[in-house]
Design a protein around this motif. Structure first.
Motif, PDB file in Angstrom:
ATOM      1  N   GLU B 153       0.839  -1.212   0.000  1.00 19.93           N
ATOM      2  CA  GLU B 153       0.000   0.000   0.000  1.00 19.93           C
ATOM      3  C   GLU B 153       0.868   1.254   0.000  1.00 19.93           C
ATOM      4  OE1 GLU B 153      -3.250  -0.060  -0.428  1.00 19.93           O
ATOM      5  OE2 GLU B 153      -3.026  -2.234  -0.526  1.00 19.93           O
ATOM      6  N   PHE B 154       1.960   1.213   0.795  1.00 23.41           N
ATOM      7  CA  PHE B 154       2.842   2.379   0.887  1.00 23.41           C
ATOM      8  C   PHE B 154       3.443   2.703  -0.478  1.00 23.41           C
ATOM      9  CE2 PHE B 154       7.003   4.320   1.401  1.00 23.41           C
ATOM     10  CZ  PHE B 154       6.697   5.431   2.171  1.00 23.41           C
ATOM     11  N   ILE B 155       3.949   1.673  -1.168  1.00 20.63           N
ATOM     12  CA  ILE B 155       4.585   1.897  -2.476  1.00 20.63           C
ATOM     13  C   ILE B 155       3.566   2.483  -3.459  1.00 20.63           C
ATOM     14  CG2 ILE B 155       5.600   0.741  -4.493  1.00 20.63           C
ATOM     15  CD1 ILE B 155       6.937  -1.205  -2.512  1.00 20.63           C
ATOM     16  N   LYS B 156       2.356   1.957  -3.425  1.00 15.61           N
ATOM     17  CA  LYS B 156       1.320   2.462  -4.342  1.00 15.61           C
ATOM     18  C   LYS B 156       1.010   3.938  -4.083  1.00 15.61           C
ATOM     19  CE  LYS B 156      -0.977  -1.944  -5.397  1.00 15.61           C
ATOM     20  NZ  LYS B 156      -2.058  -2.871  -4.985  1.00 15.61           N
ATOM     21  N   SER B 157       1.218   4.378  -2.833  1.00 14.98           N
ATOM     22  CA  SER B 157       0.908   5.771  -2.476  1.00 14.98           C
ATOM     23  C   SER B 157       2.016   6.744  -2.884  1.00 14.98           C
ATOM     24  CB  SER B 157       0.684   5.880  -0.964  1.00 14.98           C
ATOM     25  OG  SER B 157       1.939   5.862  -0.291  1.00 14.98           O
ATOM     26  N   LEU B 158       3.200   6.230  -3.253  1.00 13.03           N
ATOM     27  CA  LEU B 158       4.331   7.108  -3.566  1.00 13.03           C
ATOM     28  C   LEU B 158       4.173   7.741  -4.947  1.00 13.03           C
ATOM     29  CD1 LEU B 158       7.460   5.081  -2.351  1.00 13.03           C
ATOM     30  CD2 LEU B 158       6.521   7.147  -1.311  1.00 13.03           C
ATOM     31  N   LYS B 159       4.422   9.043  -5.019  1.00 13.91           N
ATOM     32  CA  LYS B 159       4.382   9.736  -6.311  1.00 13.91           C
ATOM     33  C   LYS B 159       5.783  10.248  -6.625  1.00 13.91           C
ATOM     34  CE  LYS B 159      -0.308  10.001  -6.554  1.00 13.91           C
ATOM     35  NZ  LYS B 159      -0.525   8.558  -6.308  1.00 13.91           N
ATOM     36  N   GLU B 160       6.203  10.163  -7.877  1.00 14.08           N
ATOM     37  CA  GLU B 160       7.476  10.737  -8.350  1.00 14.08           C
ATOM     38  C   GLU B 160       8.713  10.062  -7.764  1.00 14.08           C
ATOM     39  OE1 GLU B 160       7.489  15.036  -7.805  1.00 14.08           O
ATOM     40  OE2 GLU B 160       5.323  15.023  -8.065  1.00 14.08           O
ATOM     41  N   TYR B 161       8.539   8.952  -7.053  1.00 17.43           N
ATOM     42  CA  TYR B 161       9.707   8.239  -6.526  1.00 17.43           C
ATOM     43  C   TYR B 161      10.106   7.120  -7.467  1.00 17.43           C
ATOM     44  CZ  TYR B 161       9.576  10.313  -1.832  1.00 17.43           C
ATOM     45  OH  TYR B 161       9.635  11.185  -0.782  1.00 17.43           O
TER      46      TYR B 161
END
Lengths: 230, 230
Positions: B153-161
């Motif tokens: 879930e955390f990875i899916k929430s990351l933008k521009e990383y």
């Protein structure tokens, strides 16, 4: 089958759990079937000792096996081994000065094999032939040329090698260091680093640029240096 | 002065030696004067407890101190602390998936601080607030933004990383990976590596080129990745 922990041979082998006796006899014990097989492949096994009649070796009772080994549970086999003879010194050398933690020594040996630093020179370090280090390295040790000697004398004997120390004070950043075909990297004690008398006779002393921390774990620093300079 | 280990407050604080109670209360104990001072500097100390009348705090007997701490010898002081609140996520993130060894967690945190990876995201790892990890990191933990959460879930929430996993199978060699201002590196379990469901949603999966060994220690691999991509 040997049932008695009073058996003379067993009593002598059990002494190999002490560094003093390993140093005197040039022998050591490996514990567990996996390490026994690894040691056999390198031709250093003098005698296999086992609690399992299906394994080729000297059959002993569980009580005898417990006396020989440092495991909490009874291992199926252990082997009495001869320390490796010195081989020719390789192009990449890792030098360890007074490193005390067996876990650090084990991790450094694993990284040294992985990055092709096939000669390890040690002075006043935790004993590489202790059961704890042997377990941590899982056979990697058999692939290496291990030399216990005076580091200052060893460095003076090296020809055509670049010799790099590591130092938090007055060091050169790792990114500025050039690679070399023949190379020796020196790592020092967990608290005190490499001794000054050694730093005084290197070609250069390196530091790894970090922020917000005084230092890295020595096994981490060693791995980064070997990775970068291999 | 509190002399009795039956004191209600002491009995409650002593429960903080169990992960379950730390999770419920969002509190933990730091042991030793050095860590107590570090924790005070970060404003997370709820109560200092000491056996030394010259130290400001709640005075207790040595027996009470032993009940609160995990040290073999009596420490002069410990402190009841509140877990850090989540801060903003930084540009460099270290993600730890199911890493079990407290020593590896401690070493990874020390390296993360040193290389500027100021956000640590963890799932199913050894507890960072155990006395063993806290001792190993010597205050480094207070400098970091620690988040326990579902990694997918955390990875899916990351933008521009850029999100990089690590994998011994089908990975891209580290030397071929480009740096990125916003970067997350994922390390996995000592035996099994990063879970496949996580590897499936990364931008790339990296491996470090090694010879003669199956793998590196996870704390070593993490340090090399952070050093190279920082």
């Amino acid at each position: 089958m040997i049932n008695s922990v009073q058996n003379e041979k067993i009593k002598n082998y059990a002494k190999l759990n002490e560094k003093k006796y390993r140093d005197e006899t040039n022998m050591f014990i490996v514990e567990g079937l996996h390490l026994v097989e690894e040691a056999k492949a390198y031709g250093i096994v003098k005698e296999v000792i086992t609690t399992n009649p299906n394994i080729y070796g000297t059959l002993v009772s569980e009580e005898v096996m417990k006396k020989l080994t440092n495991q909490k549970s009874v291992v199926e086999a252990c082997a009495i081994c001869e320390k490796l003879n010195k081989k020719e010194i390789t192009n990449k050398i890792l030098i360890l000065d007074t490193i005390q933690d067996p876990g650090n020594i084990g991790t450094l040996i694993r990284s040294a094999v992985a990055f092709g630093f096939d000669t390890i020179v040690m002075e006043a370090c935790a004993d590489i032939y202790s059961s704890k280090v042997l377990r941590a390295t899982q056979g990697a040790i058999f692939k290496l040329n291990i030399i216990n000697t005076n580091i200052v004398e060893f460095i003076k004997s090296l020809k055509e090698y670049k010799v790099y120390g590591t130092s938090l004070k007055n060091g050169i950043p790792l990114k500025q260091i050039e690679k070399s075909d023949k190379l020796a990297i020196i790592l020092g004690n967990e608290g005190n680093g490499v001794r000054n008398e050694i730093l005084d006779i290197t070609d250069k002393n390196i530091f790894i640029e970090i922020t917000n921390m005084e230092s890295l774990n020595v096994a981490v620093a060693g791995a980064i240096l070997m990775y970068e300079l291999k």
